[in-house]
Design an enzyme around this catalytic site. Sequence first.
Site, PDB file in Angstrom:
ATOM      1  N   GLU A  23       0.832  -1.209   0.000  1.00  0.00           N
ATOM      2  CA  GLU A  23       0.000   0.000   0.000  1.00  0.00           C
ATOM      3  C   GLU A  23       0.863   1.253   0.000  1.00  0.00           C
ATOM      4  O   GLU A  23       0.756   2.083   0.902  1.00  0.00           O
ATOM      5  CB  GLU A  23      -0.868   0.030   1.276  1.00  0.00           C
ATOM      6  CG  GLU A  23      -1.710  -1.185   1.523  1.00  0.00           C
ATOM      7  CD  GLU A  23      -2.239  -1.251   2.969  1.00  0.00           C
ATOM      8  OE1 GLU A  23      -1.948  -0.345   3.780  1.00  0.00           O
ATOM      9  OE2 GLU A  23      -2.948  -2.222   3.285  1.00  0.00           O
ATOM     10  N   PRO A  24       1.740   1.442  -0.968  1.00  0.00           N
ATOM     11  CA  PRO A  24       2.594   2.625  -0.934  1.00  0.00           C
ATOM     12  C   PRO A  24       1.832   3.906  -1.294  1.00  0.00           C
ATOM     13  O   PRO A  24       0.945   3.886  -2.144  1.00  0.00           O
ATOM     14  CB  PRO A  24       3.647   2.328  -2.006  1.00  0.00           C
ATOM     15  CG  PRO A  24       2.995   1.377  -2.945  1.00  0.00           C
ATOM     16  CD  PRO A  24       1.981   0.603  -2.157  1.00  0.00           C
ATOM     17  N   ARG A  63       3.383   7.746  -0.280  1.00  0.00           N
ATOM     18  CA  ARG A  63       4.409   8.773  -0.470  1.00  0.00           C
ATOM     19  C   ARG A  63       5.447   8.403  -1.522  1.00  0.00           C
ATOM     20  O   ARG A  63       5.827   9.237  -2.341  1.00  0.00           O
ATOM     21  CB  ARG A  63       5.119   9.007   0.871  1.00  0.00           C
ATOM     22  CG  ARG A  63       6.105  10.144   0.823  1.00  0.00           C
ATOM     23  CD  ARG A  63       7.000  10.165   2.080  1.00  0.00           C
ATOM     24  NE  ARG A  63       6.309   9.853   3.287  1.00  0.00           N
ATOM     25  CZ  ARG A  63       5.870  10.757   4.157  1.00  0.00           C
ATOM     26  NH1 ARG A  63       6.069  12.030   3.958  1.00  0.00           N
ATOM     27  NH2 ARG A  63       5.244  10.369   5.259  1.00  0.00           N
ATOM     28  N   ARG A  78       3.231  20.100   6.181  1.00  0.00           N
ATOM     29  CA  ARG A  78       4.167  19.161   6.783  1.00  0.00           C
ATOM     30  C   ARG A  78       5.246  19.808   7.667  1.00  0.00           C
ATOM     31  O   ARG A  78       5.577  19.261   8.713  1.00  0.00           O
ATOM     32  CB  ARG A  78       4.818  18.269   5.707  1.00  0.00           C
ATOM     33  CG  ARG A  78       3.777  17.518   4.854  1.00  0.00           C
ATOM     34  CD  ARG A  78       4.375  16.447   3.983  1.00  0.00           C
ATOM     35  NE  ARG A  78       4.971  15.407   4.778  1.00  0.00           N
ATOM     36  CZ  ARG A  78       6.242  15.303   5.039  1.00  0.00           C
ATOM     37  NH1 ARG A  78       7.105  16.147   4.492  1.00  0.00           N
ATOM     38  NH2 ARG A  78       6.704  14.360   5.813  1.00  0.00           N
ATOM     39  N   CYS A 127      -1.505  33.523  10.171  1.00  0.00           N
ATOM     40  CA  CYS A 127      -1.199  34.187  11.447  1.00  0.00           C
ATOM     41  C   CYS A 127      -0.832  33.203  12.537  1.00  0.00           C
ATOM     42  O   CYS A 127      -1.561  33.020  13.504  1.00  0.00           O
ATOM     43  CB  CYS A 127      -2.388  35.040  11.849  1.00  0.00           C
ATOM     44  SG  CYS A 127      -2.742  36.241  10.573  1.00  0.00           S
ATOM     45  N   GLU A 128       0.272  32.517  12.359  1.00  0.00           N
ATOM     46  CA  GLU A 128       0.819  31.605  13.365  1.00  0.00           C
ATOM     47  C   GLU A 128       2.330  31.556  13.168  1.00  0.00           C
ATOM     48  O   GLU A 128       2.795  31.475  12.026  1.00  0.00           O
ATOM     49  CB  GLU A 128       0.319  30.173  13.135  1.00  0.00           C
ATOM     50  CG  GLU A 128      -1.160  30.027  13.242  1.00  0.00           C
ATOM     51  CD  GLU A 128      -1.567  28.735  13.933  1.00  0.00           C
ATOM     52  OE1 GLU A 128      -0.747  28.147  14.666  1.00  0.00           O
ATOM     53  OE2 GLU A 128      -2.711  28.351  13.732  1.00  0.00           O
TER      54      GLU A 128
HETATM   55  N1  LLP Z   1      -1.425   2.086   4.501  1.00  0.00           N
HETATM   56  C1  LLP Z   1      -1.883   2.554   5.675  1.00  0.00           C
HETATM   57  C2  LLP Z   1      -2.775   1.730   6.488  1.00  0.00           C
HETATM   58  C3  LLP Z   1      -1.491   3.835   6.121  1.00  0.00           C
HETATM   59  O1  LLP Z   1      -1.933   4.280   7.288  1.00  0.00           O
HETATM   60  C4  LLP Z   1      -0.630   4.631   5.319  1.00  0.00           C
HETATM   61  C5  LLP Z   1      -0.225   5.983   5.740  1.00  0.00           C
HETATM   62  C6  LLP Z   1      -0.201   4.102   4.078  1.00  0.00           C
HETATM   63  C7  LLP Z   1      -0.607   2.822   3.715  1.00  0.00           C
HETATM   64  C8  LLP Z   1       0.706   4.857   3.146  1.00  0.00           C
HETATM   65  O2  LLP Z   1       1.933   5.122   3.741  1.00  0.00           O
HETATM   66  P1  LLP Z   1       3.127   5.806   2.887  1.00  0.00           P
HETATM   67  O3  LLP Z   1       3.579   4.793   1.863  1.00  0.00           O
HETATM   68  O4  LLP Z   1       2.572   7.021   2.265  1.00  0.00           O
HETATM   69  O5  LLP Z   1       4.167   6.097   3.901  1.00  0.00           O
HETATM   70  N2  LLP Z   1       0.815  12.907   6.773  1.00  0.00           N
HETATM   71  C9  LLP Z   1       2.036  12.231   7.083  1.00  0.00           C
HETATM   72  C10 LLP Z   1       2.012  10.766   6.672  1.00  0.00           C
HETATM   73  C11 LLP Z   1       0.862   9.984   7.266  1.00  0.00           C
HETATM   74  C12 LLP Z   1       0.834   8.546   6.829  1.00  0.00           C
HETATM   75  C13 LLP Z   1      -0.381   7.854   7.296  1.00  0.00           C
HETATM   76  N3  LLP Z   1      -0.554   6.514   6.852  1.00  0.00           N
HETATM   77  C14 LLP Z   1       3.199  12.989   6.444  1.00  0.00           C
HETATM   78  O6  LLP Z   1       2.971  13.990   5.774  1.00  0.00           O
HETATM   79  O7  LLP Z   1       4.371  12.640   6.640  1.00  0.00           O
END
Ligand code: LLP
Length: 429
Positions: free
Chosen positions: A285-286, A288, A324, A355-356
């Site tokens: 489940e990628p 990012r 972020r 304004c922060e």
């Molecule tokens: N699967 C599940 C169950 C997840 O909770 C997440 C991300 C992913 C897959 C995807 O993960 P990735 O491959 O994108 O790392 N807003 C934060 C990141 C929050 C990630 C939450 N879950 C940031 O900007 O760093």
Amino acid sequence: MKDIQLPGGPHFAYRDGELHAEQVALSALAREHGTPLFVYSKAAMLAALGAYQRGFAGRKAKIFYAVKANSSLAVLQVFAQAGCGFDIVSGGELERALAAGGKPADVIFSGVGKTRAEMQRALELGIGCFNVESEEELDVLNEVATRVGRTATVSLRVNPDVDAKTHPYISTGLKGNKFGIASDRTVQAYRHAAGLPGLNVAGIDCHIGSQITESAPFLDALDRVLDMVAAVEAAGIRLQHVDFGGGLGIGYEEDNQPPQADALWKQLFAKLDARGYGDRMVMAEPGRSLVGNAGICLTEVLYLKPGEQKQFVVIDAAMNDLPRPAMYQAFHAIMPVREAPNGAGGTYDVVGPVCESGDWIGRDRTLATQPGDVLAVLSAGAYCMSMASNYNTRGRAAEVLVDAAKATLIRERETIDDQLRKEKLLPAG
Ligand code: LLP
């Protein structure tokens, strides 16, 4: 000036002193569509996906793009057309995935707080799998499935209790986190699930965090998940698939380069083979790592503001567009879209108009810039637009997707009418 490899390179690179997305000059896009403006490279997304596809070649395996990273319809469409399924965490993401051409059977539903209404809609559409996070959720899903006369295919999200060595807000696989079923309850939870008539137990899943930059936490987690597979199967419950979540990081900075997806998955498949589970369907489940370095945010410099201790560059993008840094003290490289002449730079904090004091985008950056210049905030493809808000009644930015020499506006800038549409004044008197 820049012989360096930019995050997102070679798809974002300087040519004749001008930063380009593929073959399109970014300054032209800023002129045409205004700022702040997100710009994505389709080739960069497909290249990132290619690394997973190489790693998965010859295996029973499928990629489910994590919609939350960037849920813009055209971005989802790129991944649907490339053969990906979708990992969703809400009914809203389900509708987006379908609107972008995703098939219900290629959707998996993760998340700790699914509502009955979300479960019902997903069951009626016939999604591929629910990743269930607790025994209580198993009961609710069974109840909804029985009521609507469907069987829910489920996988149980287990918590392998490994330290992903990432920011605490985005670490999810530790005992103290709200996610997953504790390892010592796993067999019991599977027995419970197997006894529920509305459920079909198909697999196991885990997700240990995000922006993980080393292989070791993944390899440890896989060992623990496979220990749980062995224990569950010893109890007579066969598991057809292993969903290993997402979490692989991207290089936001030159000196912090995580492993490539193909190299990581080579190690993970070697472990699956060595432990005798190489025949199982593998899912990932990628989020990012597929989009993070495929997007940038263009922003105009409004003011250079000298302070007593610091000099500030005030830009027209802010924490509502790029949350972020404020949320995780995250680093994003900031570059001028036109290479500046050498030697004229200063050291600045790059801040937005909100304004922060938390509204900073970069700290202590060396930049040669002046009001009217356009800057690019790099590595902005993931968790920026999808986390954008209207704080300070700022409209959300526009988005453009570049494919070779073609630039398509994929989201119009939000207007004040868009923002006020759902609101009501109190009745007169
Ligand atoms: N699967 C599940 C169950 C997840 O909770 C997440 C991300 C992913 C897959 C995807 O993960 P990735 O491959 O994108 O790392 N807003 C934060 C990141 C929050 C990630 C939450 N879950 C940031 O900007 O760093």
